[in-house]
Design a protein around this motif. Structure first.
Motif, PDB file in Angstrom:
ATOM      1  N   GLU A 160     -10.903  -3.061  -3.089  1.00 25.75           N
ATOM      2  CA  GLU A 160     -10.393  -1.636  -2.613  1.00 25.75           C
ATOM      3  C   GLU A 160     -11.895  -0.988  -2.358  1.00 25.75           C
ATOM      4  O   GLU A 160     -11.818  -0.292  -1.159  1.00 25.75           O
ATOM      5  N   LEU A 161     -12.791  -1.188  -3.042  1.00 26.93           N
ATOM      6  CA  LEU A 161     -14.147  -0.672  -2.777  1.00 26.93           C
ATOM      7  C   LEU A 161     -14.670  -1.216  -1.658  1.00 26.93           C
ATOM      8  O   LEU A 161     -15.570  -0.675  -0.797  1.00 26.93           O
ATOM      9  N   GLN A 162     -14.630  -2.612  -1.531  1.00 30.90           N
ATOM     10  CA  GLN A 162     -15.113  -3.239  -0.424  1.00 30.90           C
ATOM     11  C   GLN A 162     -14.453  -2.599   0.859  1.00 30.90           C
ATOM     12  O   GLN A 162     -15.129  -2.467   1.760  1.00 30.90           O
ATOM     13  N   TYR A 163     -13.238  -2.263   0.825  1.00 32.23           N
ATOM     14  CA  TYR A 163     -12.532  -1.842   1.939  1.00 32.23           C
ATOM     15  C   TYR A 163     -13.100  -0.525   2.583  1.00 32.23           C
ATOM     16  O   TYR A 163     -13.637  -0.154   3.467  1.00 32.23           O
ATOM     17  N   VAL A 164     -13.395   0.426   1.434  1.00 33.78           N
ATOM     18  CA  VAL A 164     -13.986   1.779   1.602  1.00 33.78           C
ATOM     19  C   VAL A 164     -15.465   1.273   2.191  1.00 33.78           C
ATOM     20  O   VAL A 164     -15.782   2.078   3.255  1.00 33.78           O
ATOM     21  N   THR A 190      -3.117   4.908   1.351  1.00 25.79           N
ATOM     22  CA  THR A 190      -2.091   5.056   2.362  1.00 25.79           C
ATOM     23  C   THR A 190      -1.881   6.369   2.557  1.00 25.79           C
ATOM     24  O   THR A 190      -1.967   7.214   1.526  1.00 25.79           O
ATOM     25  N   ASN A 191      -1.646   6.855   3.750  1.00 18.70           N
ATOM     26  CA  ASN A 191      -1.234   8.104   3.914  1.00 18.70           C
ATOM     27  C   ASN A 191       0.115   8.348   4.352  1.00 18.70           C
ATOM     28  O   ASN A 191       0.795   7.783   5.165  1.00 18.70           O
ATOM     29  N   ILE A 192       0.859   9.267   3.445  1.00 17.19           N
ATOM     30  CA  ILE A 192       2.151   9.552   3.671  1.00 17.19           C
ATOM     31  C   ILE A 192       2.479  10.964   3.750  1.00 17.19           C
ATOM     32  O   ILE A 192       2.061  11.639   2.816  1.00 17.19           O
ATOM     33  N   ALA A 193       2.877  11.447   4.920  1.00 18.69           N
ATOM     34  CA  ALA A 193       3.100  12.835   5.174  1.00 18.69           C
ATOM     35  C   ALA A 193       1.939  13.827   4.581  1.00 18.69           C
ATOM     36  O   ALA A 193       2.000  14.665   3.525  1.00 18.69           O
ATOM     37  N   ARG A 194       0.924  13.440   5.037  1.00 15.47           N
ATOM     38  CA  ARG A 194      -0.376  14.039   4.705  1.00 15.47           C
ATOM     39  C   ARG A 194      -0.962  14.163   3.330  1.00 15.47           C
ATOM     40  O   ARG A 194      -1.666  14.806   2.983  1.00 15.47           O
ATOM     41  N   THR A 195      -0.195  13.331   2.848  1.00 18.87           N
ATOM     42  CA  THR A 195      -0.865  13.103   1.294  1.00 18.87           C
ATOM     43  C   THR A 195      -1.375  11.596   1.325  1.00 18.87           C
ATOM     44  O   THR A 195      -0.801  10.806   1.670  1.00 18.87           O
ATOM     45  N   SER A 196      -2.561  11.490   0.745  1.00 17.64           N
ATOM     46  CA  SER A 196      -3.115  10.040   0.729  1.00 17.64           C
ATOM     47  C   SER A 196      -3.077   9.615  -0.822  1.00 17.64           C
ATOM     48  O   SER A 196      -3.237  10.357  -1.608  1.00 17.64           O
ATOM     49  N   PHE A 197      -2.695   8.228  -0.723  1.00 16.53           N
ATOM     50  CA  PHE A 197      -2.705   7.501  -2.327  1.00 16.53           C
ATOM     51  C   PHE A 197      -3.585   6.439  -2.166  1.00 16.53           C
ATOM     52  O   PHE A 197      -3.680   5.701  -1.145  1.00 16.53           O
ATOM     53  N   PHE A 198      -4.181   6.566  -3.318  1.00 19.06           N
ATOM     54  CA  PHE A 198      -5.028   5.424  -3.455  1.00 19.06           C
ATOM     55  C   PHE A 198      -4.630   4.548  -4.577  1.00 19.06           C
ATOM     56  O   PHE A 198      -4.000   5.140  -5.529  1.00 19.06           O
ATOM     57  N   HIS A 199      -4.620   3.248  -4.345  1.00 19.98           N
ATOM     58  CA  HIS A 199      -3.887   2.303  -5.494  1.00 19.98           C
ATOM     59  C   HIS A 199      -4.677   1.258  -5.928  1.00 19.98           C
ATOM     60  O   HIS A 199      -5.641   0.522  -4.932  1.00 19.98           O
ATOM     61  N   VAL A 200      -4.693   0.762  -7.267  1.00 21.57           N
ATOM     62  CA  VAL A 200      -5.183  -0.450  -7.528  1.00 21.57           C
ATOM     63  C   VAL A 200      -4.111  -0.838  -8.561  1.00 21.57           C
ATOM     64  O   VAL A 200      -3.441  -0.355  -9.101  1.00 21.57           O
ATOM     65  N   LYS A 201      -4.231  -2.368  -8.492  1.00 19.43           N
ATOM     66  CA  LYS A 201      -3.112  -3.166  -9.320  1.00 19.43           C
ATOM     67  C   LYS A 201      -3.702  -3.855 -10.410  1.00 19.43           C
ATOM     68  O   LYS A 201      -4.927  -4.510 -10.397  1.00 19.43           O
ATOM     69  N   ARG A 202      -3.179  -3.711 -11.463  1.00 18.93           N
ATOM     70  CA  ARG A 202      -3.738  -4.680 -12.817  1.00 18.93           C
ATOM     71  C   ARG A 202      -2.447  -5.385 -13.338  1.00 18.93           C
ATOM     72  O   ARG A 202      -1.703  -4.639 -13.783  1.00 18.93           O
ATOM     73  N   SER A 203      -2.747  -6.728 -13.287  1.00 14.15           N
ATOM     74  CA  SER A 203      -1.399  -7.492 -13.368  1.00 14.15           C
ATOM     75  C   SER A 203      -0.197  -7.130 -12.717  1.00 14.15           C
ATOM     76  O   SER A 203      -0.345  -6.840 -11.595  1.00 14.15           O
ATOM     77  N   ASN A 204       0.658  -6.519 -13.179  1.00 13.75           N
ATOM     78  CA  ASN A 204       1.948  -5.758 -12.575  1.00 13.75           C
ATOM     79  C   ASN A 204       2.074  -4.376 -12.629  1.00 13.75           C
ATOM     80  O   ASN A 204       3.018  -3.621 -12.515  1.00 13.75           O
ATOM     81  N   ILE A 205       0.739  -3.725 -12.929  1.00 11.73           N
ATOM     82  CA  ILE A 205       0.810  -2.521 -13.101  1.00 11.73           C
ATOM     83  C   ILE A 205       0.324  -1.585 -11.924  1.00 11.73           C
ATOM     84  O   ILE A 205      -0.882  -1.966 -11.641  1.00 11.73           O
ATOM     85  N   TRP A 206       0.750  -0.523 -11.522  1.00 12.00           N
ATOM     86  CA  TRP A 206       0.236   0.093 -10.444  1.00 12.00           C
ATOM     87  C   TRP A 206      -0.371   1.208 -10.962  1.00 12.00           C
ATOM     88  O   TRP A 206       0.415   1.880 -11.533  1.00 12.00           O
ATOM     89  N   LEU A 207      -1.598   1.730 -10.509  1.00 11.08           N
ATOM     90  CA  LEU A 207      -2.195   2.971 -10.804  1.00 11.08           C
ATOM     91  C   LEU A 207      -2.546   3.499  -9.445  1.00 11.08           C
ATOM     92  O   LEU A 207      -3.085   3.000  -8.411  1.00 11.08           O
ATOM     93  N   PHE A 219       5.363   7.508  -3.022  1.00 15.19           N
ATOM     94  CA  PHE A 219       4.473   6.019  -3.216  1.00 15.19           C
ATOM     95  C   PHE A 219       5.528   5.026  -3.600  1.00 15.19           C
ATOM     96  O   PHE A 219       5.170   3.881  -3.238  1.00 15.19           O
ATOM     97  N   ARG A 220       6.266   5.196  -4.524  1.00 19.65           N
ATOM     98  CA  ARG A 220       7.311   4.129  -4.932  1.00 19.65           C
ATOM     99  C   ARG A 220       8.037   3.350  -3.701  1.00 19.65           C
ATOM    100  O   ARG A 220       7.970   2.479  -3.456  1.00 19.65           O
ATOM    101  N   VAL A 221       8.619   4.527  -2.840  1.00 22.61           N
ATOM    102  CA  VAL A 221       9.442   3.930  -1.792  1.00 22.61           C
ATOM    103  C   VAL A 221       8.331   3.450  -0.686  1.00 22.61           C
ATOM    104  O   VAL A 221       8.849   2.310  -0.295  1.00 22.61           O
ATOM    105  N   ASN A 222       7.475   3.837  -0.525  1.00 21.82           N
ATOM    106  CA  ASN A 222       6.574   3.503   0.689  1.00 21.82           C
ATOM    107  C   ASN A 222       5.574   2.246   0.333  1.00 21.82           C
ATOM    108  O   ASN A 222       5.194   1.459   1.441  1.00 21.82           O
ATOM    109  N   VAL A 223       5.205   2.110  -0.900  1.00 19.70           N
ATOM    110  CA  VAL A 223       4.270   1.026  -0.991  1.00 19.70           C
ATOM    111  C   VAL A 223       4.859   0.054  -2.029  1.00 19.70           C
ATOM    112  O   VAL A 223       4.731  -1.070  -1.773  1.00 19.70           O
ATOM    113  N   ILE A 224       5.208   0.597  -3.242  1.00 20.71           N
ATOM    114  CA  ILE A 224       5.742  -0.280  -4.164  1.00 20.71           C
ATOM    115  C   ILE A 224       6.931  -1.162  -3.840  1.00 20.71           C
ATOM    116  O   ILE A 224       7.116  -2.458  -3.661  1.00 20.71           O
TER     117      ILE A 224
END
Lengths: 939, 435
Positions: free
Chosen positions: A297-301, B48-65, B32-37
């Motif tokens: 993700e950081l690479q992308y930025v 991801t930019n959805i309706a002027r709101t930006s979402f940054f995400h990372v995934k750890r195993s099957n958990i989304w932050l 975020f759930r609808v558009n990304v997950i």
């Protein structure tokens, strides 16, 4: 003990049960219940009904329970403002607690509760906490000022918190400094004009000292703040750079990128001959490369930013091509970005390696990636002439794979290679023709047709090939139709004898059976040309084409400069200015790079400094299709361009060059109607673009000297109502300053003295910038003329109507009140000319419901006169085009409070009624802008 | 700044939701759930930019932050913060899994309140946080005034990662030089790109506030010192290495490194990553892979792969694994290898060849016959590269630790009393040979 069980209670009557538990006497039970409430809140259940019961648990000495209750409060206080008051006492008490952790917790939470009544109580505790002996409390209080400002800006100013916050910049604790900087930067962003972050060499020094000591996050806040500073000369810039460079070795990528931002910006001020400049350039590359070993993700930025950096300063990474080679396991977003940068770095020295890589990529799985790789091969051919031959043979290999989308993509880029190197690679045409049937994408079909038309004399069965397309003429997309029309006309001019029937067929298809005005127009032009003067037709249609430029998708220089100021932020990830994706006034301040050092300009703040790209780095051509391409001005490129500095290649065409140039661009025009993704074909028309931009510059020179329109004075306060004082007046704007021209007449029988004036709060913060100065007492029947300078720094309150102004005038007799309406155009600032690209993006970006349409009747002016008259009142024409005989003017203006208004003015020659469409993020101003138009145009 | 932070499970159910800014509404959680997950296709961007709101995400195993904002925030900072958040959570309760998050949700809310204020990241050093946020409820009500102020000064202090009063009977430290070698080689054996990314991890059990100084065979330092005794550097041959770039833990005084290139610091207690570095010159590539692929008609492939170990014969490489990709239409595979075990794994579309140990300067080979099903798929097989995994007991970059001096001015133990251990481990990063 596990807490997950709280997530699973979904019985009926749950709320009721929870209520009972919350009111239990046992502490443990209470705590359990609050945890259940929080769990329900998390999954989105409405537990606001429990508000009083939860708040009752607040008075506890159990800190964990307290924190949970606070969390609940932050979520629901807004929906239950009256109940929330119950919590105030506990907060106030906690702010006095001997334990600093509790004091900080209280002030932190209170700031998050957005209830007016609570904020009132917050002021006193906050004041104490800002001066607390414990740094932990102070750093929390500093952020709390920003919170409070977000709720009630006026309150923060009135209470003098801003000054206290400024003092914290000199705090002994680095974390307090960092949070104060963060809070001040945020507040300053919503007051672009204010001088809140009063950065000067002393305060900069303090920040640089704190930089060495604070947490990684604090370093980011400070670096981001430093980037807004403009050093007074190159020496200061260098000394700041020297103290920032150690940050490039920080483990936190955000610290590194923010440091890069400061360096990239300040480098602009350093002379390139300086030894230090070269040292700095060398120091930039390694940390940028290291960013590529961070998480994806950081690479992308990082890659999105590197993309900007290599456009601005290609020399930084020119030797680092290899690190951008794509790895098999890279996520797709990293792959696509790497590919982009590889092409930018491609040069004669490394082209062999690059090509080998690209060929490898073209066999991958992801369709987007493969297409981009094929396109990249074409771009290499255009960029590095020595490699063209190798590129072409690579493309031919790829065509042999017969993978459909690879073939199509290859044909599109080969067309561009033909444009760049005419009459060099025609031997491959036969291979291309073999694949004619497999082409199903409009862009590829259009490209193939162009090739057939262009080289019709060397393709024996050109007529058959083109005829085969003609059968389904009406099912083709516009770009294919246009290309087919042109190709057949070319064919006819080259082989007139055999193809007469064909050309008649296509002309009639285009002119008689088509609804598309572009197609019809072009058909008629060809028809007329062919029937009147075939020789001229030949000169026009078969004219030599201007060569295409090598770089096609560069970001426009002014936008690039702005984006460099936003390195590390979202703007640099989106490659869009913040105004394109941030709502409201925040972050809309236009940033630009500092000018190359010149001591006379040192007083200018970064906001007002002109974009200082050194002339040597200006690009020869303005790319006409960037990321921000909109559909609005596409057609602009069609009409012939008049105006002195035409692109050189167009001038070579001799006498008929005007028409030739115009038609030539028509030949290329299909690509301009193409969807925005079509970056490569845009270069067909690039020289036209540059001609066009000259045209824009011409218009901008007109009529900037005169001030805006001034209405005649009107009586605002009749003598009858004001015990003999009559006031009439008007508003003016001259050279950026607004004033209120008043005429005071004494119609009473006694002398008037001690004049003073005050304004009520109003929509745009108009306020007297100086006291009302009436030098001598005003004797009966005497009249004085006074010009009262106004500022827009007063307090703001929305009035109804928007432009009404309530004024109080005092003299020795009494105080009088009146209200007047001010014309909105006094608020139009002189730098309200929007960049064309930004205009397009903004226009598209503002939702259609914000668009308002008005009629301006009975205005006898023509487009030129309209444009220059509006310009003298700071309404700027950004672009102009002619559609079906109507003049369309695209205009922008900016209000003193930073609101942009975009306008489209439609003028029909001979018709005195104009249509005005306005788009603005704050639609309530539209009506008043329209009135301003009326006033300016009719007087 | 960050407007809100959400944690979801793989189904898109919210586990944690904390909103910091008024401009972020509850609907952002759903957006975020609808558009990304729940989006069908692969994630095309971590932002991801959805309706002027930006979402940054990372995934750890099957958990989304996911971090949410409506402003032009520092994007690099947001991602760094999300990683940090993961580290902090892992330090408190281990693996980031749905169960662990649900079990610790109160703790997570507490942490989120502490390390993110109005969307601004605050001190997030686990060492400091653990002094006042614990899984057993909060300690602070029973602390003395001194203890409280010690906590706050540590959290806000210049040395936020360590506190006074640490005592060990035995002062001991462990240094691990962990390197990963990355290689991309053409089928003809030409190195397309190679680099080592290394980490120096330190585990310290030292009393008081020790000043440390770390030295390695950095070319720039050696050359600076070696000016007087030029022959020393020349006779020792390749003694020093050229480091392309390095980054440091925040305890290292960067300005000192910038001016003198010396690495000095007061370390956090226990384990931390002192530095990361990258080298590209004179890398010892521990293995060479020589592929030979021959297509026999349309239904058969012959593959032969030779691996050669390229280091001192006295050293042993371990956990060697060679992964040879096979086409999707493989119907059967026959493998013969001289050493180790090889297996065709249909689910992974690869032949996996494992060798437990292999000494330096040796060679081994595998050959396979791959039967293919006839297909009329026009698209050619992409021929993914052959990849390799291994572990070797030396640093492929050539890095050597020269010293780590410890100096504690207040307590009476000297550098000689500290027991020091150094270990070198080289692992494969992305070690690929195209075929």
């Amino acid at each position: 003990m596990t807490d997950s069980k709280y997530f699973t209670t979904t019985k009926k009557g749950e709320i009721f049960e929870l209520k009972a538990e919350l009111n239990s006497d046992k502490k443990e039970k209470k705590k359990e219940a609050v945890k259940k409430v929080i769990a329900s809140m998390t999954v989105g259940k409405d537990v606001s009904a429990l508000f009083p019961d939860v708040v009752n648990c607040m008075q506890t000495d159990n800190l964990e329970l307290k924190k949970l209750v606070y969390l609940y409060l932050m979520n629901y206080a807004k929906s239950q403002p009256d109940m929330a008051i119950m919590a105030v006492n506990t907060f106030v008490k906690d702010c006095e607690d001997p334990n600093p952790l509790i004091r900080a917790l209280a002030v932190r939470t209170m700031g998050c509760i957005r209830v007016d009544k609570i904020t009132e109580y917050l002021c006193e505790p906050l004041r104490k906490c800002l001066k607390d002996e414990d740094p932990y409390v102070r750093k929390t209080a500093a952020v709390c000022v920003a919170k409070l400002h977000d709720i009630n800006a006026q309150l923060v100013e009135d209470q003098g918190f801003l000054d206290t916050l400024k003092d914290l910049i000199s705090d002994s604790n680095p974390m307090v400094v960092a949070n104060a900087v963060a809070a001040l930067s945020e507040i300053a962003e919503s007051h672009p004009s204010s001088n809140l972050l009063d950065l000067n060499p002393q305060s900069i020094n303090k920040l640089l000292t704190a930089l060495n000591e604070c947490t990684e996050w604090g370093q980011i806040f400070i670096l981001d703040c430093l980037a807004n500073y403009t050093p007074k000369d190159d020496r200061e810039a260098q000394s700041i750079c020297e103290r920032v460079t150690p940050r490039l070795s920080h483990a936190n990528s955000a610290v590194v990128l923010s440091a890069v931002k400061v360096l990239m910006k300040f480098m602009e001020m350093l002379s390139k001959d300086l030894d230090y400049y070269g040292t700095l350039l060398k120091k930039l590359a390694p940390p940028l490369v290291t960013l590529l070993s961070a998480e994806p993700e950081l690479q992308y930025v990082a890659l999105r930013n590197i993309n900007l950096i290599v456009q601005k300063r290609p020399e930084v990474l020119k030797h680092e091509m290899k690190v951008f080679f794509v790895k098999y396991n890279d996520p797709i977003y990293v792959k696509l970005e790497k590919l982009d940068i590889m092409i930018r770095l491609a040069s004669q020295a490394n082209i062999a390696q690059v090509l080998a890589e690209l060929k490898e990529y073209a066999t991958e799985v992801d369709v987007d990636f493969v297409r981009k790789a094929v396109r990249a091969i074409g771009r290499c051919a255009i960029k590095v002439e020595q490699s063209a031959e190798r590129c072409v043979s690579t493309l031919l290999d790829l065509i042999q794979t017969k993978v459909n989308y690879v073939v199509q993509e290859a044909i599109v880029v080969i067309k561009d290679i033909f444009r760049k190197y005419p009459n060099k690679y025609e031997s491959v045409i036969a291979t291309l023709c073999e694949n004619l049937d497999s082409l199903d994408e409009p862009e590829a079909r259009a490209a193939m047709i162009w090739i057939v038309g262009e080289y019709a004399e060397r393709i024996d069965n050109a007529d058959e090939l083109l005829e085969s397309f003609l059968e389904g003429f009406h099912d083709e997309s516009t770009q294919v139709q246009l290309q087919l029309l042109t190709a057949i006309v070319k064919l006819f001019l080259k082989k007139p004898t055999e193809t007469q029937e064909l050309v008649q067929q296509v002309l009639s298809l285009a002119t008689q059976d088509s609804d598309n005005p572009d197609l019809r127009d072009r058909g008629y032009i060809y028809w007329r040309l062919l029937s009147t003067d075939p020789v001229a037709a030949k000169e026009v249609v078969l004219a030599e084409k201007p060569l295409i430029s090598e770089e096609t998708d560069l970001i426009e220089p002014t936008l690039l400069d702005e984006l460099i100021c936003y390195i590390g932020t979202l703007a640099s990830v989106y490659h869009k200015p913040p105004s394109a994706f941030v709502e409201g006034g925040r972050g809309v301040v236009h940033k630009s790079l500092p000018p190359r050092t010149a001591s006379s300009e040192s007083t200018e703040s970064p906001e007002t400094a002109p974009a200082g790209a050194p002339p040597g780095e200006q690009l020869d051509t303005v790319p006409t299709q960037g990321d921000l391409l909109g559909d609005l001005l596409n057609l602009d490129l069609g009409p012939p361009v008049s105006g002195p500095p035409l692109a050189t290649s167009a001038v070579q065409m001799g006498a008929v060059d005007l028409l030739g140039g115009g038609l030539d661009s028509l030949i290329g025009a299909p690509s301009f109607v193409a969807p925005p993704a079509a970056a490569v074909p845009a270069n067909l028309g690039a020289p036209m673009g540059s001609g066009l931009s000259d045209l824009f510059d011409l218009t901008s020179g007109v009529g900037t000297l005169s001030g805006s329109y001034v209405a005649p004075k009107a009586v605002w306060l009749p003598a009858m109502k004001a015990k003999g004082l009559e006031i009439s007046g008007t508003f003016t704007r001259q050279a950026g300053s607004i004033s209120m021209d008043l005429q005071l007449t004494n119609k009473a029988l006694q002398v008037m003295t001690d004049f003073a004036i005050q304004f009520n709060r109003n929509s745009f913060g108009l306020a007297p910038a100086a006291p009302l100065q009436v030098h001598a007492p005003l004797s009966p029947t005497q009249t004085v003329e006074i010009s009262l300078p106004l500022s827009t720094a007063g307090s703001v309150m929305k009035t109804e109507p928007l432009n009404s102004l309530q004024v109080a005038v005092k003299n020795n007799i009494d105080v009088f009140y009146f209200s007047t309406l001010y014309p909105l155009h006094i608020l139009f600032v002189e730098d309200g000319k929007m960049d064309r690209q930004v205009f397009l993006a903004t226009w598209k970006d503002i939702p259609n419901e914000n668009e308002a349409q008005f009629q301006i009747r009975d205005c006898p002016l023509n487009a030129e006169a309209v444009s220059s008259r509006l310009q003298s009142s700071s309404i700027f024409t950004v672009a102009r085009r002619n559609v079906e005989g109507q003049d369309m003017l695209y205009q922008s203006l900016k209000l003193t409070n930073g609101i942009w208004v975009l306008a489209e003015l439609r003028i029909q020659p001979g018709n005195p009624s104009f249509t005005l469409s306005l788009k603005c993020r704050a639609p309530e101003v539209s009506q008043h802008v329209y009135q301003a138009y009326e006033t300016i145009l009719k007087n | 700044m960050i407007g809100g932070l959400f944690i979801y499970n793989h189904k898109g159910e919210v586990l944690i939701s904390r909103v910091y800014r008024d401009d972020i509404g509850r609907n952002a959680v759903d957006a975020f759930r609808v558009n990304v997950i729940h989006a069908r296709q692969q994630v095309r961007s971590p932002v991801t930019n959805i309706a002027r709101t930006s979402f940054f995400h990372v995934k750890r195993s099957n958990i989304w932050l996911a971090a949410v904002t409506k402003q032009n925030v520092n994007a690099a900072m947001v991602f760094e913060f999300l990683y940090k958040m993961c580290d902090v959570m892992a330090a408190y309760f281990g693996k980031i899994s749905e169960e662990n998050i649900k079990n610790n949700f109160v703790l997570i809310y507490e942490l989120l309140d502490e390390i993110l204020d109005f969307g601004y990241p605050q001190n997030s050093e686990t060492g400091a946080l653990k002094t006042f946020i614990t899984q057993q409820g909060i300690k602070s009500q029973h602390q003395t005034k001194e203890e409280q102020s010690q906590i706050t000064s540590q959290v806000t202090g210049q040395i936020g990662w360590r506190w006074e009063g640490i005592k060990y009977r035995r002062n001991e430290l462990f240094l691990d030089v962990l390197e990963s070698v990355n290689l991309l080689m053409s089928p003809q054996g030409q190195v397309l790109s190679a680099h080592v990314s290394g980490r120096v991890v330190m585990k310290s059990y030292l009393s008081g506030m020790p000043e440390c100084k770390f030295g390695m065979n950095d070319k720039i330092v050696i050359e600076k010192q070696g000016k007087g005794t030029a022959d020393e550097t020349s006779k020792s041959g390749k003694q020093s290495i050229a480091i392309d770039d390095c980054t440091f833990h925040q305890c290292v005084r960067l300005s000192k490194f910038d001016s003198e290139r010396s690495i000095s610091f007061i370390p956090p207690d226990r384990e931390f990553e002192l530095m990361r570095y990258r080298t590209t010159k004179d890398i010892i590539l521990p293995f060479r892979v020589i592929p030979l692929v021959r297509e026999v008609g349309h239904t058969k492939l012959e593959v032969k792969v030779v691996i050669k170990s390229n280091f001192k014969p006295s050293l042993l490489a371990q956990k060697i694994e060679v992964r040879i990709p096979t086409p999707l239409n493989t119907s059967g595979v026959q493998v013969i290898c001289m050493k180790g075990k090889a297996k065709y794994k249909a689910s992974e579309n690869a032949i996996v060849w494992k060798i437990k140990r292999m000494a330096g300067m040796k060679e081994s080979q595998i050959s396979a016959e791959i039967e293919l099903l006839p297909t009329n798929d026009k698209k050619k097989w992409a021929r993914p590269p052959i990849s390799m995994n291994f572990e070797v007991p030396f640093a492929p970059s050539g890095l050597k630790v020269r010293y780590l001096k410890v100096f504690e001015p207040k307590l009476n133990y000297s550098d000689h009393d500290v027991i020091k251990w150094v270990r070198y481990i080289g692992r494969s990063g992305i070690y690929e040979t195209r075929c």
